[in-house]
Motif scaffolding. Structure first.
Motif, PDB file in Angstrom:
ATOM      1  N   ARG A 238      -9.126  -6.108   4.916  1.00  0.00           N
ATOM      2  CA  ARG A 238      -9.822  -7.244   5.529  1.00  0.00           C
ATOM      3  C   ARG A 238      -9.028  -7.835   6.693  1.00  0.00           C
ATOM      4  O   ARG A 238      -8.989  -9.051   6.890  1.00  0.00           O
ATOM      5  CB  ARG A 238     -10.146  -8.311   4.472  1.00  0.00           C
ATOM      6  CG  ARG A 238     -11.113  -7.814   3.400  1.00  0.00           C
ATOM      7  CD  ARG A 238     -11.314  -8.826   2.284  1.00  0.00           C
ATOM      8  NE  ARG A 238     -12.182  -8.281   1.235  1.00  0.00           N
ATOM      9  CZ  ARG A 238     -12.352  -8.826   0.031  1.00  0.00           C
ATOM     10  NH1 ARG A 238     -11.692  -9.938  -0.274  1.00  0.00           N
ATOM     11  NH2 ARG A 238     -13.156  -8.265  -0.852  1.00  0.00           N
ATOM     12  N   GLY A 239      -8.396  -6.944   7.429  1.00  0.00           N
ATOM     13  CA  GLY A 239      -7.691  -7.349   8.636  1.00  0.00           C
ATOM     14  C   GLY A 239      -6.282  -7.849   8.443  1.00  0.00           C
ATOM     15  O   GLY A 239      -5.570  -8.099   9.424  1.00  0.00           O
ATOM     16  N   ASP A 240      -5.821  -7.988   7.191  1.00  0.00           N
ATOM     17  CA  ASP A 240      -4.472  -8.473   6.921  1.00  0.00           C
ATOM     18  C   ASP A 240      -3.617  -7.354   6.341  1.00  0.00           C
ATOM     19  O   ASP A 240      -4.116  -6.469   5.635  1.00  0.00           O
ATOM     20  CB  ASP A 240      -4.500  -9.647   5.938  1.00  0.00           C
ATOM     21  CG  ASP A 240      -5.161 -10.879   6.533  1.00  0.00           C
ATOM     22  OD1 ASP A 240      -4.977 -11.124   7.742  1.00  0.00           O
ATOM     23  OD2 ASP A 240      -5.866 -11.593   5.782  1.00  0.00           O
ATOM     24  N   ARG A 241      -2.328  -7.437   6.621  1.00  0.00           N
ATOM     25  CA  ARG A 241      -1.419  -6.396   6.149  1.00  0.00           C
ATOM     26  C   ARG A 241      -1.261  -6.467   4.637  1.00  0.00           C
ATOM     27  O   ARG A 241      -1.169  -7.546   4.054  1.00  0.00           O
ATOM     28  CB  ARG A 241      -0.059  -6.542   6.837  1.00  0.00           C
ATOM     29  CG  ARG A 241       0.924  -5.446   6.457  1.00  0.00           C
ATOM     30  CD  ARG A 241       2.199  -5.511   7.259  1.00  0.00           C
ATOM     31  NE  ARG A 241       1.963  -5.256   8.672  1.00  0.00           N
ATOM     32  CZ  ARG A 241       2.935  -5.033   9.550  1.00  0.00           C
ATOM     33  NH1 ARG A 241       4.202  -5.046   9.147  1.00  0.00           N
ATOM     34  NH2 ARG A 241       2.639  -4.810  10.810  1.00  0.00           N
ATOM     35  N   LEU A 242      -1.211  -5.287   4.021  1.00  0.00           N
ATOM     36  CA  LEU A 242      -1.033  -5.159   2.581  1.00  0.00           C
ATOM     37  C   LEU A 242       0.085  -4.152   2.353  1.00  0.00           C
ATOM     38  O   LEU A 242      -0.047  -2.970   2.708  1.00  0.00           O
ATOM     39  CB  LEU A 242      -2.326  -4.670   1.925  1.00  0.00           C
ATOM     40  CG  LEU A 242      -2.408  -4.708   0.398  1.00  0.00           C
ATOM     41  CD1 LEU A 242      -2.446  -6.157  -0.105  1.00  0.00           C
ATOM     42  CD2 LEU A 242      -3.637  -3.947  -0.094  1.00  0.00           C
ATOM     43  N   LYS A 243       1.195  -4.616   1.793  1.00  0.00           N
ATOM     44  CA  LYS A 243       2.337  -3.743   1.528  1.00  0.00           C
ATOM     45  C   LYS A 243       2.099  -2.976   0.234  1.00  0.00           C
ATOM     46  O   LYS A 243       1.579  -3.530  -0.742  1.00  0.00           O
ATOM     47  CB  LYS A 243       3.617  -4.571   1.430  1.00  0.00           C
ATOM     48  CG  LYS A 243       4.889  -3.751   1.386  1.00  0.00           C
ATOM     49  CD  LYS A 243       6.118  -4.661   1.478  1.00  0.00           C
ATOM     50  CE  LYS A 243       7.400  -3.853   1.458  1.00  0.00           C
ATOM     51  NZ  LYS A 243       8.599  -4.746   1.575  1.00  0.00           N
ATOM     52  N   LEU A 244       2.491  -1.711   0.218  1.00  0.00           N
ATOM     53  CA  LEU A 244       2.206  -0.841  -0.923  1.00  0.00           C
ATOM     54  C   LEU A 244       3.482  -0.364  -1.587  1.00  0.00           C
ATOM     55  O   LEU A 244       4.408   0.104  -0.915  1.00  0.00           O
ATOM     56  CB  LEU A 244       1.414   0.386  -0.471  1.00  0.00           C
ATOM     57  CG  LEU A 244       0.081   0.131   0.219  1.00  0.00           C
ATOM     58  CD1 LEU A 244      -0.499   1.451   0.724  1.00  0.00           C
ATOM     59  CD2 LEU A 244      -0.907  -0.553  -0.731  1.00  0.00           C
ATOM     60  N   GLY A 245       3.510  -0.469  -2.918  1.00  0.00           N
ATOM     61  CA  GLY A 245       4.535   0.219  -3.684  1.00  0.00           C
ATOM     62  C   GLY A 245       4.092   1.647  -3.924  1.00  0.00           C
ATOM     63  O   GLY A 245       3.009   2.064  -3.490  1.00  0.00           O
ATOM     64  N   PRO A 246       4.929   2.449  -4.608  1.00  0.00           N
ATOM     65  CA  PRO A 246       4.591   3.857  -4.828  1.00  0.00           C
ATOM     66  C   PRO A 246       3.208   4.042  -5.441  1.00  0.00           C
ATOM     67  O   PRO A 246       2.794   3.279  -6.323  1.00  0.00           O
ATOM     68  CB  PRO A 246       5.692   4.333  -5.781  1.00  0.00           C
ATOM     69  CG  PRO A 246       6.852   3.453  -5.450  1.00  0.00           C
ATOM     70  CD  PRO A 246       6.262   2.111  -5.145  1.00  0.00           C
ATOM     71  N   VAL A 247       2.511   5.054  -4.951  1.00  0.00           N
ATOM     72  CA  VAL A 247       1.180   5.394  -5.444  1.00  0.00           C
ATOM     73  C   VAL A 247       1.295   6.631  -6.329  1.00  0.00           C
ATOM     74  O   VAL A 247       2.335   7.293  -6.361  1.00  0.00           O
ATOM     75  CB  VAL A 247       0.201   5.644  -4.283  1.00  0.00           C
ATOM     76  CG1 VAL A 247       0.041   4.377  -3.442  1.00  0.00           C
ATOM     77  CG2 VAL A 247       0.656   6.815  -3.411  1.00  0.00           C
ATOM     78  N   LEU A 248       0.229   6.948  -7.041  1.00  0.00           N
ATOM     79  CA  LEU A 248       0.236   8.093  -7.955  1.00  0.00           C
ATOM     80  C   LEU A 248      -0.929   9.015  -7.614  1.00  0.00           C
ATOM     81  O   LEU A 248      -2.090   8.608  -7.714  1.00  0.00           O
ATOM     82  CB  LEU A 248       0.105   7.612  -9.400  1.00  0.00           C
ATOM     83  CG  LEU A 248       0.154   8.697 -10.488  1.00  0.00           C
ATOM     84  CD1 LEU A 248       1.542   9.336 -10.526  1.00  0.00           C
ATOM     85  CD2 LEU A 248      -0.201   8.105 -11.849  1.00  0.00           C
TER      86      LEU A 248
END
Length: 309
Positions: A238-248
């Motif tokens: 939605r236009g805002d940054r989203l930081k991601l931890g490890p994915v699976l």
């Protein structure tokens, strides 16, 4: 031997501690000047500076290690050797010439692979099965000097760069002390790096840590793990940054979502990739806390198919 240790971040602490516990005498520590750190961007000492002060060691913090005041002090200290671990600045030829055995650098790759500032991150991002650490003679070139010793370390399928670096910091510290012991006894000679197999590991800019959801699942997984914890993989929602931890990576997504599209299931949150899907682990919205993906979804309420970009 008389030692001046050079290092700055957390990853250098194991080596400093190992040297302090060894038979060698740490006469001073060279580290970067205090700088703005953390979310508040307040002036703070480096982790190595903090540890050096706790140990009562002389601390050298020149803006650049080529000034006459620093060089004069280094000569007065008369070190036999200067071990380096992630110091963070180029050491000029004038300083390299001071200790009788030169400067030896602990580098977290199997040279000549991954010369540069981010060898562990680049190894994970490239999908290497094995990496390691080397202790080599520091030269004016970038990680080009002959090698005194090395060790290998397997890269686990779920290893983040932080996991791998943590292990290498400990095993590398032992290697560094072993090399100094061998130099003191005069039983080590450095071996030139091979001409083949050279690769480079520049620092990862924030923009490179952005996830390309059209990429294959394996590449998305490696990017996120390679950028964890620093600089942190991210996307936008939605236009805002989203930081991601490890994915699976998931193999049971049925008809997977389109690349970047979200699917909220009962026990997991999926995001589509170029050839499948990954399960999101932790996420952090701008200014928010780190949350499990399911908890984040209960608050954000993404619609089925809504896009990460």
């Amino acid at each position: 031997m008389r030692v001046v240790f050079a290092g700055t971040p957390d990853v250098a602490l194991a080596s400093l501690d190992a040297l302090l516990a060894s038979s060698h005498e740490v006469v001073a520590v060279l580290t970067r000047p205090d700088a703005a750190r953390g979310r508040g961007r307040r002036q703070a000492a480096s982790p190595v500076a903090v540890r050096a002060r706790e140990a009562g060691l002389e601390l050298l913090q020149p803006e650049r290690p080529r000034g006459p005041e620093f060089l004069d002090r280094l000569r007065a200290l008369a070190p036999d050797v200067c071990p380096v671990v992630a110091y963070g600045a180029l050491v000029p030829a004038e300083a390299l010439a001071v200790p009788r055995l030169g400067w030896v650098n602990l580098h977290f790759s199997l040279l000549p692979a991954w010369r540069g500032a981010a060898p562990v991150q680049r190894a994970v991002m490239a999908g290497d099965d094995v990496t390691g650490a080397c202790v080599f003679q520091l030269e004016t070139g970038l990680d080009t000097g002959p090698v005194y010793g090395q060790l290998t370390e397997p890269v686990g399928a779920r290893d983040t760069a932080g996991d791998l670096l943590g292990r290498l910091a400990v095993s590398g510290a032992r290697l560094l002390v072993d090399v100094l012991d061998g130099l003191e006894r005069g039983v080590l000679s450095a071996v030139p790096q091979p001409a083949d197999g050279v690769s480079h590991a520049p620092k990862i800019p924030v923009e490179e840590a952005r996830v390309d959801w059209s990429a294959p699942t394996a590449r998305v997984d490696r990017l996120v793990r390679g950028c964890t914890p620093d600089p942190g993989a991210w996307t936008t929602f939605r236009g805002d940054r989203l930081k991601l931890g490890p994915v699976l990576p998931v193999a049971d997504a049925g008809d997977p979502p389109a690349p970047g599209a979200l699917r909220v299931e009962r026990r997991r949150v999926l995001a589509g990739t170029g050839d499948g899907a990954v399960e999101l682990g932790t996420v952090q919205a701008a200014g928010g806390k780190v949350l499990a993906a399911g908890d984040w979804a209960r608050g954000a309420r993404p619609e089925d198919g809504e896009q990460l970009q």
